[in-house]
Design an enzyme around this catalytic site. Sequence first.
Site, PDB file in Angstrom:
ATOM      1  N   MET A   1     -21.038  47.291 -98.735  1.00  0.00           N
ATOM      2  CA  MET A   1     -20.013  47.473 -99.510  1.00  0.00           C
ATOM      3  C   MET A   1     -19.242  46.362-100.058  1.00  0.00           C
ATOM      4  O   MET A   1     -18.278  46.459-100.449  1.00  0.00           O
ATOM      5  CB  MET A   1     -18.958  48.042 -98.404  1.00  0.00           C
ATOM      6  CG  MET A   1     -19.508  49.731 -97.991  1.00  0.00           C
ATOM      7  SD  MET A   1     -18.246  50.612 -97.398  1.00  0.00           S
ATOM      8  CE  MET A   1     -17.558  49.891 -95.885  1.00  0.00           C
TER       9      MET A   1
ATOM     10  N   HIS B  32     -23.960  39.620 -94.319  1.00  0.00           N
ATOM     11  CA  HIS B  32     -24.890  40.271 -95.385  1.00  0.00           C
ATOM     12  C   HIS B  32     -26.100  39.378 -96.029  1.00  0.00           C
ATOM     13  O   HIS B  32     -26.961  39.767 -96.009  1.00  0.00           O
ATOM     14  CB  HIS B  32     -23.898  40.350 -96.432  1.00  0.00           C
ATOM     15  CG  HIS B  32     -22.884  41.509 -96.208  1.00  0.00           C
ATOM     16  ND1 HIS B  32     -21.314  40.957 -96.189  1.00  0.00           N
ATOM     17  CD2 HIS B  32     -22.914  42.807 -96.121  1.00  0.00           C
ATOM     18  CE1 HIS B  32     -20.611  42.219 -96.122  1.00  0.00           C
ATOM     19  NE2 HIS B  32     -21.380  43.183 -95.837  1.00  0.00           N
TER      20      HIS B  32
END
Length: 287
Positions: A27, A34
Amino acid sequence: MHTARTVRELRSFREGLPGPVALVPTMGALHAGHASLVRRARAACRSLIVSSFVNPLQFGAGEDLGRYPRTPEDDARLLADEGVDLLFAPPEAEMYPRPQEIVVQPLTLAQHCEGLRRPDHFRGVATVVLKLLNLCRPQQAYFGEKDAQQLAVVRRLVADLHLDCDIVACPIVREADGLALSSRNRYLSPSERAAAPNLHRALQVIATALASGRSDVNALLADSRARMSPLRCDYLAVVRPDEFIPLDAVPADSELLAVGAAFAGNTRLIDAVKARTPKRPTEENVR
Ligand code: AMP
């Protein structure tokens, strides 16, 4: 790195990508957690797609959809530096050109823990992940163990709908004091940030006790809940990683998860710690 904002652009660029192709769905508001998924995917596959989409379908009324952090320039820089081939960053109207009529509804997996506190959350997750897998057609998709129940939902999505994609689970990246990295951590005030690792500490205490043979789960959870202040405990539970039904009694010789959520001010934190129970409970630990 190529950036696609539309389904049409994505499909046309995807055609030319040599396989195997990996997908890392995110997102955005990227951090080192990430990046660890991106690096693993980069090392494993010939082509790498990262998606960045704040999915409105997985946010409940009163949650933080409107103020969810967005850092598109920093994200694009990080992904280019990591050697990503394609960034798919669609606007909402590309993913949901009209109200979604067909959705994917997880059943029992969405009834406990996060699913109980966030009704419809996993329906939104399963629906968008199916869309992304259909659009990107990866051979592998990478997910973090931080969102442990989401990982379980995605695994069942792929198995139950016969999707042809391997799901790769990646370990949680933490700050030095144990706090799991999260895009939402940037909401924390200094005093909230100082208290935030209490969730991880509580889960570690539970996992260590289970690993040493303690089986009185409810007493253990009550103890840990009491120690989380000034965080406000939302829930703590011990679950099997593929079921997410809170256990009152722990089975021997099993890979379990201590999971939980807590509020630091208005910011909701979640975390998970693995616990392997011993072959047989030791006598002094059976109460
Ligand atoms: P999000 O952007 O929050 O939807 O996260 C995208 C992916 O990154 C999900 O599979 C998350 O589980 C994973 N992720 C987020 N934070 C971490 C972390 N601290 N360590 C490992 N994976 C993470």
